[in-house]
Scaffold this active site. Structure first.
Site, mmCIF file in Angstrom:
data_model
loop_
_atom_site.group_PDB
_atom_site.id
_atom_site.type_symbol
_atom_site.label_atom_id
_atom_site.label_comp_id
_atom_site.label_asym_id
_atom_site.label_seq_id
_atom_site.Cartn_x
_atom_site.Cartn_y
_atom_site.Cartn_z
ATOM 1 N N ASP A 45 0.846 -1.203 0.000
ATOM 2 C CA ASP A 45 0.000 0.000 0.000
ATOM 3 C C ASP A 45 0.880 1.252 0.000
ATOM 4 O O ASP A 45 0.378 2.368 -0.039
ATOM 5 C CB ASP A 45 -1.015 -0.016 1.150
ATOM 6 N N SER A 46 2.212 1.051 -0.007
ATOM 7 C CA SER A 46 3.145 2.156 -0.267
ATOM 8 C C SER A 46 2.845 2.780 -1.630
ATOM 9 O O SER A 46 3.354 3.851 -1.939
ATOM 10 C CB SER A 46 4.592 1.655 -0.229
ATOM 11 N N ASP A 84 -1.017 -6.146 -0.319
ATOM 12 C CA ASP A 84 -1.358 -5.534 0.971
ATOM 13 C C ASP A 84 -2.853 -5.336 1.143
ATOM 14 O O ASP A 84 -3.550 -4.928 0.202
ATOM 15 C CB ASP A 84 -0.706 -4.144 1.063
ATOM 16 N N LYS A 114 -1.067 -9.434 2.785
ATOM 17 C CA LYS A 114 -0.295 -8.947 3.936
ATOM 18 C C LYS A 114 -1.141 -7.958 4.710
ATOM 19 O O LYS A 114 -1.853 -7.154 4.105
ATOM 20 C CB LYS A 114 1.006 -8.293 3.479
ATOM 21 N N GLU A 116 -1.105 -5.437 8.527
ATOM 22 C CA GLU A 116 -0.247 -4.855 9.555
ATOM 23 C C GLU A 116 -0.801 -5.077 10.956
ATOM 24 O O GLU A 116 -2.016 -4.967 11.164
ATOM 25 C CB GLU A 116 -0.096 -3.337 9.310
ATOM 26 N N GLU A 183 9.552 -4.111 10.255
ATOM 27 C CA GLU A 183 9.959 -2.814 9.694
ATOM 28 C C GLU A 183 10.515 -1.878 10.761
ATOM 29 O O GLU A 183 9.902 -1.689 11.828
ATOM 30 C CB GLU A 183 8.753 -2.149 8.990
#
Ligand code: KIV
Length: 281
Positions: A45-46, A84, A114, A116, A183
């Site tokens: 999602d970057s 993501d 993925k 978070e 991260e």
């Protein structure tokens, strides 16, 4: 060559082989990464930052992830495609998490998703994996929580926070994640976690003691200059090459140097003569 998958990840950890992952968001770039030998492509999602120009990833939607994710999936024959789950696509309930993970698998053809978080997302990880969808977890500095962190800051530097990150790692492994991104945490802590877990750890800003590494491709190619985190290495200065090419194109068009004959289609002179006759020149 067989496409990389969760079994490849497990085998590489067992054999002490380093795992590589890079982001991609479009078909052309994903094809190049897929041909490089890199084990996995993350449609992160970057993309909110590097493709859409947002200052963080909070505004990224499921539709964004499906559009970019499906372009990447169409390019990949070798690399495992991990997509993501964007902010607020899995936090509300286990059912919402499963439904959206399912959309990324069916509509964007992800090989894994993925999300978070640590202990707080374990019930979502259990729910998604129970439907046969592999989940990569993401702990430490989790960019979707930038507002809670008060900025993009290294995590795990004090005892309490470091302990929480170890607990998160153990919890996501127990919940069924097949791998975990760590991260922006100190290298010694990431290495300690990597030795403690049976699933592979993929580091970004977490030193060399993790089982693999991931970078955002625009960062490692020097294409994104809004900010450059300490952990980024420039493997090429593609941003400069692009800038020079754009400037040369601008110059050549304005001086009529481009297009030259080799980039131009010809027509028979007699056809042009007839055209001119028909239109009185
Ligand atoms: O969105 C992303 O690209 C990521 C990586 C930085 C791990 O989550």
């Amino acid at each position: 060559m067989k496409k990389n998958n969760v079994a490849t990840f497990a085998k590489m950890k067992k054999n002490n082989e380093k795992i590589t992952m890079l982001t991609s968001y479009d078909y052309s770039t994903a094809k190049l990464v897929d041909n490089s030998g890199v084990n996995a492509i993350l449609v992160g999602d970057s993309l909110g930052n590097v493709m859409l120009g947002y200052e963080d990833t909070v505004s990224v939607t499921m539709e964004d992830m499906i559009t970019f994710g499906s372009a990447v999936s169409r390019a990949c024959k070798n690399a495992m495609v991990v997509i993501d789950m964007p902010f607020m696509s899995y936090q509300i309930s286990d059912e919402q998490a499963l439904e959206n993970a399912g959309r990324l698998m069916k509509e964007a053809r992800a090989n894994a998703v993925k999300l978070e978080g640590g202990k707080e997302v374990c019930s979502q990880i259990r729910k998604i994996t129970s439907a046969g969808i592999p989940v990569m977890a993401h702990i430490g500095m989790t960019p979707q929580s930038v507002n809670a962190f008060g900025g993009f800051k290294v995590q795990g530097k004090d005892i309490e926070n470091a302990k929480k990150i170890v607990e998160d790692a153990l919890a996501v492994e127990k919940a069924g994640a097949f791998a975990v991104v760590i991260e922006c945490v100190p290298a010694d802590l990431a290495e300690y976690i990597s030795k403690k877990l049976t699933i592979p750890t993929i580091g970004i800003g977490a030193g060399k003691g993790t089982d693999g590494q991931v970078l955002v491709y625009q960062d490692m190619l020097g294409m994104f200059s809004d900010y450059v985190p300490k952990f980024v290495k420039h493997y090429a200065k593609v941003g400069n090459i692009m800038q020079n090419a754009f400037e040369e194109y601008d110059r050549e068009v304005k001086t009529s140097a481009f297009p030259s004959e080799e980039h131009t289609f010809a027509i028979d002179e007699s056809v042009m003569d007839e055209i001119k006759k028909s239109f009185q020149n």
